[in-house]
Design a protein around this motif. Structure first.
Motif, short mmCIF file in Angstrom:
data_model
loop_
_atom_site.label_atom_id
_atom_site.label_comp_id
_atom_site.label_asym_id
_atom_site.label_seq_id
_atom_site.Cartn_x
_atom_site.Cartn_y
_atom_site.Cartn_z
N UNK A 1 10.30 24.90 -20.88
CA UNK A 1 9.22 25.78 -20.46
C UNK A 1 9.81 26.91 -19.62
N UNK A 2 8.98 27.89 -19.36
CA UNK A 2 9.42 29.01 -18.52
C UNK A 2 9.04 28.80 -17.06
N UNK A 3 8.45 27.63 -16.75
CA UNK A 3 8.06 27.35 -15.37
C UNK A 3 9.27 26.90 -14.56
N UNK A 4 9.21 27.17 -13.27
CA UNK A 4 10.25 26.67 -12.37
C UNK A 4 9.63 26.36 -11.01
N UNK A 5 8.50 25.62 -11.07
CA UNK A 5 7.82 25.31 -9.81
C UNK A 5 8.44 24.08 -9.17
N UNK A 6 7.99 23.79 -7.98
CA UNK A 6 8.52 22.66 -7.24
C UNK A 6 7.43 22.01 -6.39
N UNK A 7 7.81 20.99 -5.63
CA UNK A 7 6.83 20.29 -4.81
C UNK A 7 7.52 19.52 -3.69
N UNK A 8 6.80 19.38 -2.59
CA UNK A 8 7.21 18.46 -1.52
C UNK A 8 6.74 17.05 -1.88
N UNK A 9 7.18 16.08 -1.10
CA UNK A 9 6.63 14.72 -1.20
C UNK A 9 6.84 14.04 0.14
N UNK A 10 5.74 13.65 0.77
CA UNK A 10 5.81 12.84 1.99
C UNK A 10 5.02 11.58 1.71
N UNK B 1 0.86 -1.19 0.00
CA UNK B 1 0.00 0.00 0.00
C UNK B 1 0.89 1.24 0.00
N UNK B 2 0.49 2.25 -0.79
CA UNK B 2 1.29 3.47 -0.92
C UNK B 2 0.40 4.70 -0.76
N UNK B 3 0.88 5.64 0.04
CA UNK B 3 0.14 6.87 0.32
C UNK B 3 1.09 8.06 0.15
N UNK B 4 0.63 9.10 -0.54
CA UNK B 4 1.52 10.23 -0.79
C UNK B 4 0.82 11.57 -0.76
N UNK B 5 1.50 12.57 -0.20
CA UNK B 5 1.05 13.98 -0.19
C UNK B 5 2.08 14.79 -0.95
N UNK B 6 1.62 15.57 -1.93
CA UNK B 6 2.51 16.39 -2.76
C UNK B 6 2.00 17.84 -2.75
N UNK B 7 2.77 18.72 -2.14
CA UNK B 7 2.37 20.12 -1.98
C UNK B 7 3.21 20.99 -2.92
N UNK B 8 2.58 21.49 -3.97
CA UNK B 8 3.29 22.29 -4.95
C UNK B 8 3.51 23.72 -4.50
N UNK B 9 4.55 24.36 -5.06
CA UNK B 9 4.79 25.78 -4.83
C UNK B 9 5.29 26.40 -6.13
N UNK B 10 4.86 27.64 -6.37
CA UNK B 10 5.22 28.30 -7.63
C UNK B 10 4.45 27.75 -8.81
N UNK B 11 3.43 26.96 -8.55
CA UNK B 11 2.65 26.30 -9.60
C UNK B 11 2.31 24.88 -9.18
N UNK B 12 1.44 24.22 -9.93
CA UNK B 12 0.97 22.90 -9.55
C UNK B 12 1.61 21.77 -10.35
N UNK B 13 2.41 22.11 -11.37
CA UNK B 13 2.88 21.08 -12.29
C UNK B 13 3.76 20.03 -11.62
N UNK B 14 4.68 20.42 -10.74
CA UNK B 14 5.57 19.46 -10.10
C UNK B 14 4.79 18.48 -9.23
N UNK B 15 3.84 18.99 -8.45
CA UNK B 15 3.03 18.12 -7.58
C UNK B 15 2.18 17.18 -8.42
N UNK B 16 1.63 17.69 -9.51
CA UNK B 16 0.81 16.85 -10.40
C UNK B 16 1.67 15.75 -11.04
N UNK B 17 2.88 16.09 -11.41
CA UNK B 17 3.79 15.12 -12.02
C UNK B 17 4.11 13.99 -11.03
#
Length: 404
Positions: free
Chosen positions: A172-181, A115-131
């Motif tokens: 792309x011109x994006x430079x967003x990021x994301x956490x992962x727990x 079983x796998x559970x994950x939280x991804x909190x994006x900053x500067x945009x949502x693309x990194x968390x969505x990825x």
């Protein structure tokens, strides 16, 4: 003549996963996958590598998420025997956009429940968390050592997925990021990997125990690592890397990648009878809800989906100004233990001595034997009453924990 830069932008090899990226669309060389529920991918087979052959993976279909009138997105799931269940809730809150994502997967890999559970909190945009929602767990299951060395697989998958994301976004011109727990449960062994300031805690015997340590720039070891790499930590409302980013590790963030790494810190524990539940959440919860409060709030709800909703709603009412996303995973070992205690092969043989004892009494009508046989007859109900204290003590401990 076709420009070489254009060719590179069309096909990019992402790490050594064998995944190719074209813009935002990802293709797999393995098998065609289907999306079910809310972004869960299913596949009957999954290739690991040419030498290892095939790893058979069966992914459980999850029920679709629901959106209520208040804008809360949530749902829940439990396994067949009820020993494990989870609930999740996500809320945009006071932010104008939603940059939190989450993922829940349950599967059987080579006969072993995972079983796998994950939280991804994006900053500067949502693309990194969505990825990360779309690829992190899929990449993890493709790792050739996922089942044999889960810790190593997590560490390498985090870093390789970060490389793959940066490659897919390089034009792309994006430079967003994301956490992962993330929390990965293989049998009864739990692995928690963390990058950034999302957090995972476990409740053991009613006590909150952090399974991750927030990656903040002012953490002494993180400050030393960043400054040793040539970076600076500056105060700008809070401590920030280069005066920009309020966390010291993250996926993405290309401009700060030399200092802001995606190498996870990993803890692993055995899930025993003292482990009651997990709480994974973005910092929209932890900014206003301490670990101990999260445990007491989650304890007050029987079902994990209700607990996740209560935690999310509490964070919002306490003034959280961020997106809020929460997953609660409840362990119920009593569900798996009860079938073991129910079989009564031990109870049935016990009546057998009773006829023998009666026969002895008939053949030897002795008052002394009667006094000896009385303890035997009194001892017969005792095995029947021995299983009874177990439910009673479980109920008492549950009542005590709920009272706490």
């Amino acid at each position: 003549m076709v420009c070489s830069n254009f060719i590179r932008s069309v096909i990019v090899q992402a790490g050594h996963f064998g995944v190719f990226a074209q813009g935002r669309q990802q293709f797999s060389h393995i098998k065609k996958t289907l999306s079910v529920g809310f972004g869960f991918r299913t596949s009957a087979k999954m290739m690991v590598d040419s030498s290892a052959g095939e790893k058979r993976v069966s992914i459980v279909d999850m029920p679709p998420e629901k959106v209520d009138d208040g804008g809360y997105i949530g749902g829940g799931w439990k396994n067949d025997d009820g020993s494990l269940s989870c609930g999740y809730c996500s809320f945009r809150g006071k932010r104008s956009t939603m940059e939190d994502f989450y993922d829940v997967k349950a599967s059987k890999i080579e006969g072993q429940t995972v079983c796998m559970f994950g939280i991804f909190d994006g900053h500067g945009g949502s693309r990194a968390a969505e990825y990360l929602k779309e690829h992190l767990f899929d990449n993890l299951m493709k790792h050739p050592q996922f089942m044999t060395d889960t810790k190593l697989a997590l560490s390498e998958t985090y870093k390789q997925t970060d490389v793959a994301f940066l490659e897919s976004e390089k034009d792309t011109y994006r430079d967003d990021g994301s956490t992962a727990s993330t929390a990965v449960l293989v049998g009864n062994h739990l692995f928690v990997a963390n990058v950034g300031d999302s957090r995972t805690i476990v409740s053991k015997a009613g006590k909150a125990i952090a399974l991750s340590d927030d990656h903040k720039p002012n953490r002494s070891d993180e400050r030393k690592r960043i400054e040793s790499a040539g970076g600076v930590i500056m105060w700008a409302g809070t401590w920030r890397v280069g005066g920009v980013l309020a966390m010291s590790r993250a996926f993405g963030n290309r401009m700060l990648k030399q200092f802001v790494v995606a190498e996870p810190e990993i803890q692993d524990i055995e899930i025993d009878h003292e482990a009651e539940f997990l709480v994974l959440a973005s910092d929209g919860l932890w900014d206003v809800v301490p670990n101990e409060d999260a445990v007491s709030l989650a304890q007050s709800e029987e079902e994990p989906d209700a607990a996740a909703r209560k935690l999310t709603d509490t964070a919002f009412t306490r003034g959280s100004a961020d997106n809020i996303t929460c997953i609660v995973v409840k362990f119920r070992p009593d569900k798996t233990e009860s079938p073991k205690s129910e079989p009564s092969p031990n109870a049935e043989p016990e009546p057998e001595p009773n006829p023998n004892a009666e026969m002895e009494l008939e053949s030897n009508p002795n008052p002394e034997l009667e006094t000896v046989s009385n303890p035997k007859s009194e001892a017969e109900p005792e095995p029947e009453t021995k299983p009874e204290p177990k439910p009673e003590t479980e109920a008492e401990t549950k009542a005590e924990k709920a009272g706490e």
